[in-house]
Design a protein around this motif. Structure first.
Motif, short mmCIF file in Angstrom:
data_model
loop_
_atom_site.label_atom_id
_atom_site.label_comp_id
_atom_site.label_asym_id
_atom_site.label_seq_id
_atom_site.Cartn_x
_atom_site.Cartn_y
_atom_site.Cartn_z
N LEU A 164 68.13 47.82 9.34
CA LEU A 164 68.05 48.50 8.66
C LEU A 164 68.36 47.70 7.05
N VAL A 165 68.33 47.90 5.89
CA VAL A 165 68.50 46.47 5.45
C VAL A 165 69.89 47.82 4.51
N GLU A 166 70.32 48.97 4.81
CA GLU A 166 71.48 49.41 3.87
C GLU A 166 72.63 48.97 4.86
N GLU A 167 72.37 49.00 5.97
CA GLU A 167 73.06 48.34 7.19
C GLU A 167 73.61 46.74 7.03
N THR A 168 72.53 46.14 6.69
CA THR A 168 72.48 44.82 6.61
C THR A 168 73.56 43.90 5.49
N VAL A 208 58.65 53.80 12.65
CA VAL A 208 59.01 52.77 11.13
C VAL A 208 60.48 53.36 10.93
N THR A 209 61.28 52.68 10.14
CA THR A 209 62.60 52.76 9.98
C THR A 209 62.97 53.78 9.53
N ASP A 210 64.19 54.37 9.33
CA ASP A 210 64.34 55.97 8.52
C ASP A 210 64.07 55.17 6.57
N GLU A 211 63.93 53.75 6.90
CA GLU A 211 64.01 53.44 5.52
C GLU A 211 62.46 53.05 4.94
N GLY A 212 61.67 53.40 5.88
CA GLY A 212 59.89 53.17 5.97
C GLY A 212 59.87 52.12 5.96
N PHE A 213 60.33 51.21 6.92
CA PHE A 213 60.23 49.62 7.08
C PHE A 213 59.63 49.41 8.78
N GLU A 214 58.36 49.05 9.05
CA GLU A 214 58.13 48.67 10.57
C GLU A 214 59.18 47.98 10.99
N SER A 220 59.87 45.78 13.21
CA SER A 220 60.06 44.62 14.32
C SER A 220 59.99 43.55 11.72
N PHE A 221 59.23 44.18 11.83
CA PHE A 221 58.72 43.66 9.80
C PHE A 221 60.60 43.54 8.76
N ALA A 222 60.93 44.69 9.56
CA ALA A 222 62.39 45.06 8.53
C ALA A 222 63.66 43.53 10.17
N LEU A 223 63.51 44.00 11.45
CA LEU A 223 64.39 43.49 12.09
C LEU A 223 64.03 41.68 12.47
N TYR A 224 63.24 41.67 12.48
CA TYR A 224 62.58 40.05 12.89
C TYR A 224 62.63 39.31 11.07
N TYR A 225 61.97 39.57 10.24
CA TYR A 225 61.92 38.77 8.52
C TYR A 225 62.78 39.67 7.43
N LEU A 226 63.03 40.57 7.46
CA LEU A 226 63.95 41.36 6.23
C LEU A 226 64.84 40.66 6.10
N SER A 227 66.00 40.80 7.80
CA SER A 227 67.39 40.75 7.82
C SER A 227 67.58 39.63 7.87
N ARG A 228 66.94 38.55 9.09
CA ARG A 228 66.73 37.30 8.51
C ARG A 228 66.48 37.14 6.52
N PHE A 229 65.73 37.65 6.00
CA PHE A 229 64.83 37.23 4.55
C PHE A 229 67.18 36.82 3.73
N LEU A 230 67.59 39.27 4.35
CA LEU A 230 68.55 39.10 4.03
C LEU A 230 69.34 38.03 3.49
N LEU A 231 69.58 38.09 4.79
CA LEU A 231 71.32 37.42 5.67
C LEU A 231 71.26 35.65 5.45
N SER A 232 69.42 35.03 4.95
CA SER A 232 69.52 33.77 4.48
C SER A 232 69.84 33.76 2.87
N HIS A 233 69.54 34.33 2.04
CA HIS A 233 69.55 34.06 0.76
C HIS A 233 70.67 35.48 0.56
N GLU A 234 71.18 36.17 0.83
CA GLU A 234 72.46 36.27 0.46
C GLU A 234 73.95 35.85 0.91
#
Ligand code: NAP
Length: 274
Positions: free
Chosen positions: A63-67, A97-103, A105-119
């Protein structure tokens, strides 16, 4: 003493890396979704005499919000990070699909790593020799990125989602080096090869059998983390590097294409903004 964040630190490679870092005298911020497994990690750290150097943040990184909440918590307590080790993973034979509307695996494996890396990049930049180790799958031919369907709405398969996630993480590394061109942060894409871990996931019966066979053939986790520990002990000099089972990989070909990385970075920004 260095301070490092490890995602997916409650099992498998992430847990073993977290404990090895603590044995080296470092401070570890461990991210994981399971409170019970988090408590086990804290107990193991205590046995190692490292209770005061380990911090568990319970967060569902799908979840993006939790990340982002976990990132905010880290930012409120640490002004500098020496390392970020990205390990959180969960396989799904069936599309979710997560409650935020993302698939998922995409959300966990890619999006969370994008957020943690950049932010967390600015906290990493405050350290003398910072490194991000993204434990993923460079060096394996995963085929094309499906640009028109990044979240596999059509003909989903868990394997395809995993393989595409690995390609997206390769491009995340390239994109990170582009976006933080003057930064001292070294980004490492690292494929450890087969390692006997928990293989967190929800598998159909065919896949479950294949995973069991893979687990039996794989190396023990203490051996599997050696290339990761080596990079954390002595970060490389190149802004971006990739390796598979300790062997360096050439950063050439579609997996590391600079234009694809820019395209993915822009698309991800749009998805997160939406
Ligand atoms: N093992 C291998 O053979 C191998 C080979 C090549 C690459 N890799 C890569 O290495 C990385 C680590 O793999 P591994 O085998 O060590 O994995 P693992 O044993 O399955 O551990 C994954 C970790 O991620 C956590 N996690 C799962 N879903 C989460 C969520 N939503 N939020 C937060 N944490 C979550 C898991 O927690 P739970 O226990 O609560 O599920 C666990 O702590 C992965 O990216 C994988 O692709 C592994």
């Amino acid at each position: 003493m260095k301070a490092l964040v490890v995602s997916g630190a409650t099992d498998g490679i992430g847990k073993a890396v977290a404990l090895a870092l603590l044995r080296r005298g470092h401070e570890v911020v461990a991210l994981g979704r399971n409170a019970e497994k988090g408590a086990t990690l804290l107990a193991l750290a205590e046995e190692q005499g490292a209770a005061d150097r380990v911090h568990f943040i319970r967060t569902d990184l799908a979840l993006v919000e939790e990340t982002r909440k976990a990132i905010a918590q880290i930012r409120s307590q640490w002004g500098k990070l020496d390392g970020l080790v990205l390990c959180a993973q969960h396989f799904r034979s069936a599309r979710l699909v997560t409650d935020e509307g993302f698939e998922n695996s995409f959300a966990l494996y890619y999006l969370s790593r994008f957020l943690l890396s950049h932010e967390l990049a600015d906290l990493l930049e405050a350290a003398p020799d910072p490194v991000v180790v993204n434990v993923c799958g460079p060096g394996v031919d995963f085929g094309e990125v499906r640009w028109s369907d990044l979240q596999r709405e059509r003909d989903y398969s868990g394997i395809d989602a995993l393989m595409q996630g690995s390609r997206l993480n390769d491009l995340l590394g390239v994109g990170f080096a582009q976006q933080h061109a003057d930064s001292a942060v070294k980004y490492v894409l690292l494929n450890p090869g087969g390692v006997r871990t928990s293989f967190s996931g929800e598998y159909d019966s065919v896949m479950a059998q294949q995973i069991e066979a893979m687990r039996e053939a794989a190396k023990p986790v203490e051996e599997g983390i050696l290339p990761i520990m080596s990079v954390l002990d002595t970060p490389p000099t190149a802004a971006l590097s990739a390796s598979m089972m300790g062997e360096p990989l050439e950063l050439t070909g579609p997996a590391f294409d600079p234009d694809s990385a820019r395209r993915l970075h822009a698309l991800t920004g749009e998805l997160l903004a939406g």
